[in-house]
Enzyme design. Structure first.
Site, short mmCIF file in Angstrom:
data_model
loop_
_atom_site.label_atom_id
_atom_site.label_comp_id
_atom_site.label_asym_id
_atom_site.label_seq_id
_atom_site.Cartn_x
_atom_site.Cartn_y
_atom_site.Cartn_z
CB SER A 144 -0.88 0.01 1.26
OG SER A 144 -1.51 1.26 1.41
CE1 TYR A 157 -4.36 -2.27 4.64
CE2 TYR A 157 -3.46 -0.09 4.22
CZ TYR A 157 -3.99 -1.27 3.75
OH TYR A 157 -4.16 -1.45 2.40
P1 NAP Z 1 -11.33 -5.93 -0.89
O1 NAP Z 1 -12.20 -5.76 -2.08
O2 NAP Z 1 -11.89 -5.76 0.47
O3 NAP Z 1 -10.60 -7.36 -1.03
C1 NAP Z 1 -9.93 -7.93 0.02
C2 NAP Z 1 -10.44 -9.34 0.18
O4 NAP Z 1 -9.67 -10.00 1.20
C3 NAP Z 1 -11.92 -9.41 0.61
O5 NAP Z 1 -12.66 -10.22 -0.28
C4 NAP Z 1 -11.86 -10.01 2.01
O6 NAP Z 1 -12.95 -10.82 2.32
C5 NAP Z 1 -10.58 -10.82 1.91
N1 NAP Z 1 -10.09 -11.18 3.25
C6 NAP Z 1 -10.11 -10.43 4.37
N2 NAP Z 1 -9.65 -11.12 5.40
C7 NAP Z 1 -9.34 -12.36 4.94
C8 NAP Z 1 -8.85 -13.54 5.53
N3 NAP Z 1 -8.61 -13.61 6.85
N4 NAP Z 1 -8.67 -14.63 4.76
C9 NAP Z 1 -8.94 -14.60 3.44
N5 NAP Z 1 -9.40 -13.50 2.81
C10 NAP Z 1 -9.61 -12.40 3.55
O7 NAP Z 1 -10.12 -4.92 -0.96
P2 NAP Z 1 -9.13 -4.47 -2.14
O8 NAP Z 1 -9.16 -3.01 -2.13
O9 NAP Z 1 -9.35 -5.24 -3.36
O10 NAP Z 1 -7.75 -4.90 -1.47
C11 NAP Z 1 -6.88 -5.83 -2.05
C12 NAP Z 1 -5.49 -5.62 -1.45
O11 NAP Z 1 -5.02 -4.33 -1.86
C13 NAP Z 1 -5.48 -5.62 0.08
O12 NAP Z 1 -4.32 -6.31 0.52
C14 NAP Z 1 -5.39 -4.15 0.43
O13 NAP Z 1 -4.76 -3.93 1.65
C15 NAP Z 1 -4.57 -3.61 -0.73
N6 NAP Z 1 -4.76 -2.18 -0.95
C16 NAP Z 1 -5.98 -1.68 -1.33
C17 NAP Z 1 -6.12 -0.32 -1.51
C18 NAP Z 1 -7.41 0.31 -1.92
O14 NAP Z 1 -7.46 1.55 -2.01
N7 NAP Z 1 -8.46 -0.42 -2.21
C19 NAP Z 1 -5.03 0.54 -1.29
C20 NAP Z 1 -3.82 0.00 -0.88
C21 NAP Z 1 -3.70 -1.37 -0.73
P3 NAP Z 1 -14.27 -10.18 2.98
O15 NAP Z 1 -14.75 -9.12 2.05
O16 NAP Z 1 -15.20 -11.34 3.08
O17 NAP Z 1 -13.88 -9.62 4.30
#
Ligand code: NAP
Length: 266
Positions: A144, A157
């Site tokens: 991130s 985080y």
């Molecule tokens: P997202 O749509 O919430 O996807 C994350 C997924 O991880 C969700 O489906 C969630 O399931 C799953 N998850 C959570 N806890 C888990 C566990 N214990 N075991 C297995 N799966 C689990 O978020 P995203 O934005 O696509 O994020 C993807 C990655 O990018 C993450 O690592 C996040 O930190 C990183 N990131 C995102 C952003 C942003 O702006 N979106 C920015 C920087 C970094 P549930 O929905 O069922 O909880």
């Protein structure tokens, strides 16, 4: 552009939503066999049903990656379905406890560090024997912007994601000569369920609508996002897919920012 991964096998965690789902879609279009994994079995099946597997082959396996046993079991389950994997995209993650340092207890810290830092480490340990076997492999971790530009209202985080960068960099030295390349992608403020929830909470706190909350967040909290909008998950997936590809054959130990300039330094 041909990414040269037809016939390769990939595991994408966090595959039922956001960045993970879009990555799975791109890898499938490139002719890869893709296993998507996520926390909730029903959500995962529904999301897998929306993926177009026309060019590749798709499987779905649910797993809660907050324990080592689950990571080990996932490796067993995935192997039984598709054999050894060549590509690991670790996108599962949580925002975790938010608030100033004095407001976050040990449980808040433990939760974020368990899922966001130990999760990728355990998953890597479980799948490493497979990834090393073929003489060609790719690991991409979702870090991130927070890893290098920490914000004081989400320190667990930030610390977890900084740990991911350090872990990935160190790991990238170990097996590159065998063909296993390790890189990170660091997004900022992408339109996914993760930031939807954040913006919903912000809107409630300010008594505003969600769109207004997004505008004010960009103005007040992310002043260097020069495009002045949230990113789209496919804009992150494109970079991940490149790093998973044969084209990225000389890219190792890198952190690719997909943040429209949010991190204030080069
Ligand atoms: P997202 O749509 O919430 O996807 C994350 C997924 O991880 C969700 O489906 C969630 O399931 C799953 N998850 C959570 N806890 C888990 C566990 N214990 N075991 C297995 N799966 C689990 O978020 P995203 O934005 O696509 O994020 C993807 C990655 O990018 C993450 O690592 C996040 O930190 C990183 N990131 C995102 C952003 C942003 O702006 N979106 C920015 C920087 C970094 P549930 O929905 O069922 O909880």
């Amino acid at each position: 552009m041909d990414l040269g991964i037809t016939g390769k096998t990939a595991l994408v965690t966090g595959g039922d939503s956001g960045i993970g789902w879009e990555t799975a879609q791109l890898l499938l279009r490139e002719g890869a066999t893709v296993v998507v994994s996520d926390l909730d079995q029903d959500n995962l099946q529904e999301a897998a049903g929306r993926l177009d597997a026309a060019e590749g082959t798709l499987h779905a396996v649910a797993a809660d990656l907050s324990s080592d046993a689950a990571a080990v079991q996932l490796a067993v389950d995935v192997h039984a379905l598709v054999g050894d994997i060549d590509i690991l995209v670790q996108s599962a993650g949580i925002t975790g406890a938010q608030g100033r340092f004095h407001e976050i207890d040990d449980n808040g810290w433990t939760q974020a560090l368990t899922v966001d830092l130990l999760g990728p480490i355990r998953l890597t340990r479980a799948f490493l024997p497979q990834l090393r076997k073929g003489g060609w492999g790719r690991i991409v971790y979702l870090a991130s912007e927070d890893a290098v530009q920490p914000y004081d209202d989400e320190l667990p985080y930030c610390a977890a994601k900084a740990g991911v960068l350090a872990f990935a960099k160190g790991l990238s030295r170990s097996y590159a000569a065998e063909g296993l390349l390790v890189n990170c992608v660091s997004p900022a403020f992408i339109a996914t369920p993760m930031t939807d929830k954040m913006m919903q909470k912000r809107a409630e706190g300010r008594g505003s609508g969600v769109e207004e909350a997004i505008e004010s967040f960009l103005d007040e909290e992310r002043p260097y996002m020069e495009l002045g909008r949230r990113g789209e998950p496919h804009e992150v997936a494109a970079v991940i897919a490149f790093l998973c590809s044969d084209l990225a054959s000389f890219v190792n130990g890198s952190n690719y920012r997909v943040d429209s300039g949010s991190v204030a330094t080069i």
